[in-house]
Write a protein that holds these residues in place. Structure first.
Motif, short mmCIF file in Angstrom:
data_model
loop_
_atom_site.label_atom_id
_atom_site.label_comp_id
_atom_site.label_asym_id
_atom_site.label_seq_id
_atom_site.Cartn_x
_atom_site.Cartn_y
_atom_site.Cartn_z
N ARG A 1 4.13 13.27 -4.66
CA ARG A 1 4.72 12.43 -3.62
C ARG A 1 4.60 10.98 -4.03
O ARG A 1 3.60 10.56 -4.61
CB ARG A 1 4.01 12.68 -2.29
CG ARG A 1 4.81 12.25 -1.10
CD ARG A 1 4.55 13.14 0.09
NE ARG A 1 5.31 12.68 1.27
CZ ARG A 1 6.54 13.10 1.57
NH1 ARG A 1 7.15 13.98 0.81
NH2 ARG A 1 7.16 12.65 2.65
N GLY A 2 5.66 10.24 -3.72
CA GLY A 2 5.67 8.83 -4.10
C GLY A 2 5.88 7.93 -2.89
O GLY A 2 6.61 8.27 -1.97
N TYR A 3 5.21 6.81 -2.92
CA TYR A 3 5.34 5.84 -1.84
C TYR A 3 5.66 4.48 -2.44
O TYR A 3 5.16 4.15 -3.52
CB TYR A 3 4.02 5.72 -1.05
CG TYR A 3 3.61 7.02 -0.40
CD1 TYR A 3 3.91 7.28 0.93
CD2 TYR A 3 2.92 7.98 -1.14
CE1 TYR A 3 3.54 8.49 1.51
CE2 TYR A 3 2.55 9.19 -0.56
CZ TYR A 3 2.86 9.43 0.77
OH TYR A 3 2.50 10.62 1.34
N LEU A 4 6.48 3.75 -1.74
CA LEU A 4 6.78 2.39 -2.20
C LEU A 4 6.39 1.41 -1.10
O LEU A 4 6.88 1.51 0.03
CB LEU A 4 8.28 2.27 -2.51
CG LEU A 4 8.76 0.87 -2.90
CD1 LEU A 4 8.16 0.44 -4.23
CD2 LEU A 4 10.28 0.84 -2.97
N LEU A 5 5.48 0.54 -1.42
CA LEU A 5 5.10 -0.50 -0.45
C LEU A 5 5.69 -1.81 -0.94
O LEU A 5 5.44 -2.22 -2.07
CB LEU A 5 3.58 -0.65 -0.38
CG LEU A 5 2.75 0.61 -0.11
CD1 LEU A 5 1.26 0.25 -0.03
CD2 LEU A 5 3.19 1.28 1.17
N PHE A 6 6.48 -2.43 -0.11
CA PHE A 6 7.04 -3.71 -0.55
C PHE A 6 6.80 -4.78 0.50
O PHE A 6 6.54 -4.46 1.67
CB PHE A 6 8.53 -3.57 -0.89
CG PHE A 6 9.44 -3.38 0.28
CD1 PHE A 6 10.11 -4.47 0.84
CD2 PHE A 6 9.65 -2.12 0.84
CE1 PHE A 6 10.96 -4.29 1.92
CE2 PHE A 6 10.50 -1.94 1.92
CZ PHE A 6 11.15 -3.04 2.46
N GLY A 7 6.91 -6.00 0.08
CA GLY A 7 6.72 -7.10 1.01
C GLY A 7 6.16 -8.30 0.29
O GLY A 7 5.80 -8.23 -0.88
N PRO A 8 6.09 -9.43 1.01
CA PRO A 8 5.62 -10.67 0.39
C PRO A 8 4.15 -10.56 -0.06
O PRO A 8 3.45 -9.64 0.36
CB PRO A 8 5.78 -11.71 1.51
CG PRO A 8 6.07 -10.97 2.75
CD PRO A 8 6.49 -9.59 2.41
N PRO A 9 3.72 -11.49 -0.89
CA PRO A 9 2.33 -11.47 -1.35
C PRO A 9 1.35 -11.55 -0.18
O PRO A 9 1.65 -12.18 0.83
CB PRO A 9 2.22 -12.73 -2.20
CG PRO A 9 3.61 -13.12 -2.55
CD PRO A 9 4.50 -12.61 -1.47
N GLY A 10 0.21 -10.93 -0.35
CA GLY A 10 -0.87 -11.08 0.63
C GLY A 10 -0.64 -10.35 1.93
O GLY A 10 -1.13 -10.77 2.98
N THR A 11 0.09 -9.27 1.91
CA THR A 11 0.30 -8.53 3.15
C THR A 11 -0.49 -7.22 3.18
O THR A 11 -0.33 -6.43 4.09
CB THR A 11 1.80 -8.24 3.36
OG1 THR A 11 2.36 -7.73 2.15
CG2 THR A 11 2.54 -9.52 3.74
N GLY A 12 -1.30 -7.01 2.15
CA GLY A 12 -2.21 -5.87 2.20
C GLY A 12 -1.77 -4.64 1.42
O GLY A 12 -2.32 -3.56 1.61
N LYS A 13 -0.81 -4.78 0.53
CA LYS A 13 -0.32 -3.61 -0.22
C LYS A 13 -1.43 -3.00 -1.07
O LYS A 13 -1.74 -1.82 -0.96
CB LYS A 13 0.88 -4.02 -1.10
CG LYS A 13 2.06 -4.52 -0.27
CD LYS A 13 3.22 -4.96 -1.13
CE LYS A 13 2.98 -6.22 -1.93
NZ LYS A 13 2.70 -7.42 -1.10
#
Ligand SMILES: Nc1ncnc2c1ncn2[C@@H]1O[C@H](COP(=O)(O)OP(=O)(O)OP(=O)(O)O)[C@@H](O)[C@H]1O
Ligand SMILES: [Mg+2]
Length: 410
Positions: A202-214
């Motif tokens: 299973r694959g997950y993609l977490l995206f978002g600006p820097p420093g958001t907890g990825k």
């Protein structure tokens, strides 16, 4: 009749067995052995005839204490050479060897430990390995093992770290729970996948600006699931398609893979970097191949992260490669409140200051625009000072405006 067992350095049991022998030696050195006098006589005889017996090696470890500080601990492990020890009623001869002429793929010399005992005592090996394993499990309790890549192998990076509490990473309301539930369901569905011939991954993609907890979220998730974590950045220099493929097909058991900077595989890597570097890098097709790679019966869970979702290709976000895509964004009202509580719940039981804080965050336009990392920074700076945190919001807001200005003028 003798039996021997060889354990090479490449085997996981190698570290445990050395650790166990250390603990075992220490307990033997600590006091007179509880065995009968007859045993001691034999032992002293053996000691006279086994030259390497007292040859110990020092092993220095940095340990992270629960309060976050680091200490150095020395321990003695059996060094190279021959040793004898007694376990239960059996004498076991140990030979730790380093074959300096032969190197493994990491360029480390090949090492092995051989344990020998009488055939009649062969059953003690099983007990010994069980004890050694139990000891290593006990040493890992409450910790997360982190692997990083070295050439084509995953190597444990430093001492296991204390687990990051799952709720210490505050995502949007309900989001952490949703991801956790999805992973748990996947882990419980092994037979379902195998029965249907579907690769168990299973694959997950977490995206978002820097420093958001990825990154932090994946670390906390690994802790919650009692998994290790294997980290690799796709923008790393010298990472080739082959190496990536090899790494992803040889993930240690019960390990979450964290592939950072997934967008790196999509940028135009043919251009030299600003410092002229134009070495081997991962290509887009290399990444897809590695993700699709040979199926194994073991679960494989990959989290990819990126700051630039727009640079990714649609082919990546296909079930089997990425099954769940999640955006982590700037702090929402709910996240701000949660984070406030994590820092000041005790100091502000009536929540009057929290109300002030939230009100001011709204006025200064920070709500929904400041990163959770910046918020954490503010709270850390004013660790025992809720008033200070409120007062500093103005400063945070003006910094925020300045940095927004910079990004929009780019
Ligand atoms: N949602 C959050 N809850 C709690 N702490 C957070 C959160 N987001 C960020 N932090 C804190 O901010 C710091 C940076 O977070 P982290 O490295 O996880 O961000 P990231 O999203 O991976 O950033 P980048 O895109 O730059 O890699 C960490 O110390 C982390 O504890
Ligand atoms: Mg990160």
């Amino acid at each position: 009749m003798l039996v021997d067992i060889e354990i090479t350095r490449r085997d996981k049991a190698y570290e445990w067995v050395l650790q166990w022998m250390t603990a075992h030696y220490q307990s033997q050195l600590a006091g007179p052995s509880r065995g009968a006098a007859r045993h001691s006589r034999i032992e002293s005889l053996i000691r006279r005839f086994t030259p390497g017996l007292h040859h110990l090696q020092i092993k220095t470890a940095r340990i992270n204490l629960p309060d976050g500080s680091q200490h150095t601990r020395f321990s003695l492990v059996p060094g190279q050479g021959k040793h004898i020890f007694r376990y239960k009623n059996a004498f076991i001869a140990v030979n730790r060897e380093r074959i300096t002429k032969s190197f493994d793929t990491n360029g480390e010399p090949f090492e092995s430990v051989t344990l020998t005992t009488l055939y009649a005592h062969r059953h003690v090996f099983e007990e010994l390995f069980q004890e050694a394993h139990a000891l290593s499990v006990q040493n890992m309790e409450g910790k997360t093992v982190v692997y990083t890549s070295k050439m084509a192998e995953w190597l444990q990076s430093g001492q296991p770290k204390r687990k990051r509490p799952f709720d210490s990473v505050v995502l949007e309301e309900g989001l952490s729970g949703k991801i956790l539930k999805d992973v748990r369901e996947f882990l419980n569905a092994r037979n379902w996948y195998l029965d249907r011939g579907i690769p168990y991954r299973r694959g997950y993609l977490l995206f978002g600006p820097p420093g958001t907890g990825k990154t932090s979220f994946v670390q906390a998730l690994a802790g919650e699931l009692d998994f290790s974590i294997a980290m690799l950045s796709l923008s790393e220099r010298g990472l080739t398609d082959d190496r990536l493929n090899h790494l992803l097909t040889n993930v240690p058991p019960r390990t979450l893979v964290l592939l950072e900077d997934a967008d790196a595989a999509f940028s135009n890597r043919r251009q030299a970097d600003s410092d002229g570097y134009n070495g081997p890098t991962v290509t887009f097709s290399g990444l897809l191949n590695a993700l699709d790679g040979v199926a194994s019966a073991e679960e494989r869970i990959i989290f990819m992260t990126t700051n630039h979702i727009d640079r990714l290709d649609e082919a990546l976000i296909r079930p089997g490669r990425v099954d769940m895509t999640v955006r982590l964004g700037e702090a929402t009202e709910w996240q701000m409140e949660q984070m406030w509580d994590r820092f000041y719940a005790d100091a502000d039981p009536e929540k009057t200051r929290k109300a002030l804080f939230m009100e001011k965050a709204r006025q200064t336009g920070l709500m929904g625009s400041v990163s959770t990392a910046a918020l954490q920074g503010l709270f850390l700076y004013n660790k025992d000072d809720a008033e200070g945190a409120i007062a500093m919001l103005d400063q945070l807001a003006s910094q925020q405006r300045a940095s927004d200005g910079r990004t929009s003028s780019k």
